[in-house]
Design an enzyme around this catalytic site. Structure first.
Site, mmCIF file in Angstrom:
data_model
loop_
_atom_site.group_PDB
_atom_site.id
_atom_site.type_symbol
_atom_site.label_atom_id
_atom_site.label_comp_id
_atom_site.label_asym_id
_atom_site.label_seq_id
_atom_site.Cartn_x
_atom_site.Cartn_y
_atom_site.Cartn_z
ATOM 1 N N LYS A 51 0.845 -1.211 0.000
ATOM 2 C CA LYS A 51 0.000 0.000 0.000
ATOM 3 C C LYS A 51 0.867 1.243 0.000
ATOM 4 O O LYS A 51 0.590 2.209 -0.725
ATOM 5 C CB LYS A 51 -0.897 0.020 1.242
ATOM 6 N N GLN A 95 -5.857 -2.415 9.413
ATOM 7 C CA GLN A 95 -5.484 -3.689 8.798
ATOM 8 C C GLN A 95 -6.046 -4.861 9.605
ATOM 9 O O GLN A 95 -5.905 -4.915 10.819
ATOM 10 C CB GLN A 95 -3.948 -3.778 8.696
ATOM 11 N N ASP A 118 -11.997 0.947 3.159
ATOM 12 C CA ASP A 118 -12.265 -0.474 2.956
ATOM 13 C C ASP A 118 -13.736 -0.787 2.687
ATOM 14 O O ASP A 118 -14.066 -1.901 2.304
ATOM 15 C CB ASP A 118 -11.878 -1.258 4.226
HETATM 16 N N1 GUN Z 1 -6.805 -7.956 5.447
HETATM 17 C C1 GUN Z 1 -6.900 -8.676 4.309
HETATM 18 N N2 GUN Z 1 -7.515 -7.947 3.349
HETATM 19 C C2 GUN Z 1 -7.798 -6.753 3.901
HETATM 20 C C3 GUN Z 1 -8.440 -5.580 3.400
HETATM 21 O O1 GUN Z 1 -8.867 -5.483 2.252
HETATM 22 N N3 GUN Z 1 -8.536 -4.556 4.286
HETATM 23 C C4 GUN Z 1 -8.098 -4.639 5.557
HETATM 24 N N4 GUN Z 1 -8.267 -3.589 6.340
HETATM 25 N N5 GUN Z 1 -7.513 -5.710 6.052
HETATM 26 C C5 GUN Z 1 -7.370 -6.758 5.217
#
Ligand code: GUN
Length: 280
Positions: A51, A95, A118
């Site tokens: 990211k 996350q 998200d």
């Molecule tokens: N863990 C695995 N995929 C994701 C996601 O798309 N967003 C978040 N916040 N955590 C994750």
């Protein structure tokens, strides 16, 4: 057999986003993403690193708050409130998974729905169910982009999603339904899983077990989407036994180089959408 190529398709998305970001930067507007990461989960570390790199490539402001594994709920919530109040931040992401002692739902509900990069907040999840516009969970959104960009119309197809998580399985099923697929959600308690997966014109594997979907479990000519991200002997592999399943599939996404790339691209999209909205 065709590859659902996350490298090519995410580059396509990024090129579109880059143009939008450049327009904003020319006006002195910098879109910003804040990631809150608790603990040391290896898949999460990889994801968060990717990211940060994507933000750097596209010209977004990126902030990562790293909290120790034993962080309290209060400390986590304090970080979320700070991100909500920071005008340089347009997208906030906590996350997942969080360590077991933390309440993920409470944390998600604290994120301002407009900054919910998200689409995990109840407000945005509700909008998704109703088919209203709003941020959508990045991985399922990325899968839908892959299908569309590859000319795969799921209308009338039997779609089988294996996995019922809030992050992937549930939103994935809703998006496929909105595109007129007939959707079955399977999970760890499903009886005779293979009987379901063998019927699937499109199979989405979001299980979290390496090479779980074997060739005998898929229909000839099916579209196979592998959302798995498992670490085996220090290497990442998917939920699908790619080498064997690819002989039967019409379309298949590899790991790595598949859906993971799309997740990042959609996160950038959600963040830039939020920033454009914030700057008006
Ligand atoms: N863990 C695995 N995929 C994701 C996601 O798309 N967003 C978040 N916040 N955590 C994750």
């Amino acid at each position: 057999m065709h590859i659902l190529d996350g490298k090519v398709l995410s580059a396509q998305v990024e090129a579109e986003i880059k143009q939008r970001v450049d327009k904003m930067l020319a006006k002195g507007q910098v879109p910003g993403l804040e990631v809150i990461l608790v603990g040391e989960d290896p898949a999460s570390q990889l994801y968060v690193g990717n990211k940060e790199k994507a933000c750097a490539r596209l010209g977004l402001f990126s902030k990562t708050v790293r909290l120790p594994e034993n962080t309290t709920q209060e400390k986590l919530e304090e970080a979320i409130r700070e991100a909500n109040e920071n005008p340089a931040v347009h997208g906030v992401l906590v996350q997942m998974p969080l360590p077991g002692h933390l309440d993920a739902n409470r944390a998600i509900e604290l994120i301002l729905p407009d900054k919910d990069a998200d689409g995990f907040h109840n407000v945005n999840f509700g909008k998704l169910l109703r088919g209203e516009p709003g941020p959508v969970a990045c991985t399922p959104q990325g899968v839908m982009y892959m299908l569309k960009a590859s000319g795969i119309d799921v209308t009338g197809m039997d779609a089988v999603v294996v996995g019922r998580s809030n992050i992937v399985g549930k939103p994935m099923a809703v998006l496929l339904m909105h595109q007129n697929a007939t959707v079955t959600i399977c999970h760890s308690k499903t009886r005779n899983l293979a009987a379901h997966t063998r019927r699937a014109d499109i199979l989405v594997a979001a299980i979290g077990k390496p090479k779980f979907i074997t060739a005998d479990m898929v229909k000839k000519g099916a579209v196979i989407v592998d959302v798995g991200m498992n670490r085996v002997d220090g290497k990442f592999c998917g939920d699908v036994d790619f080498e064997h399943v690819k002989e039967k599939a019409n379309w298949i996404s590899p790991v790595p180089g598949g859906v993971g790339r799309m997740t990042i691209a959609m996160l950038m999209t959600n963040t830039v959408n939020a920033a454009e909205k914030a700057f008006g």
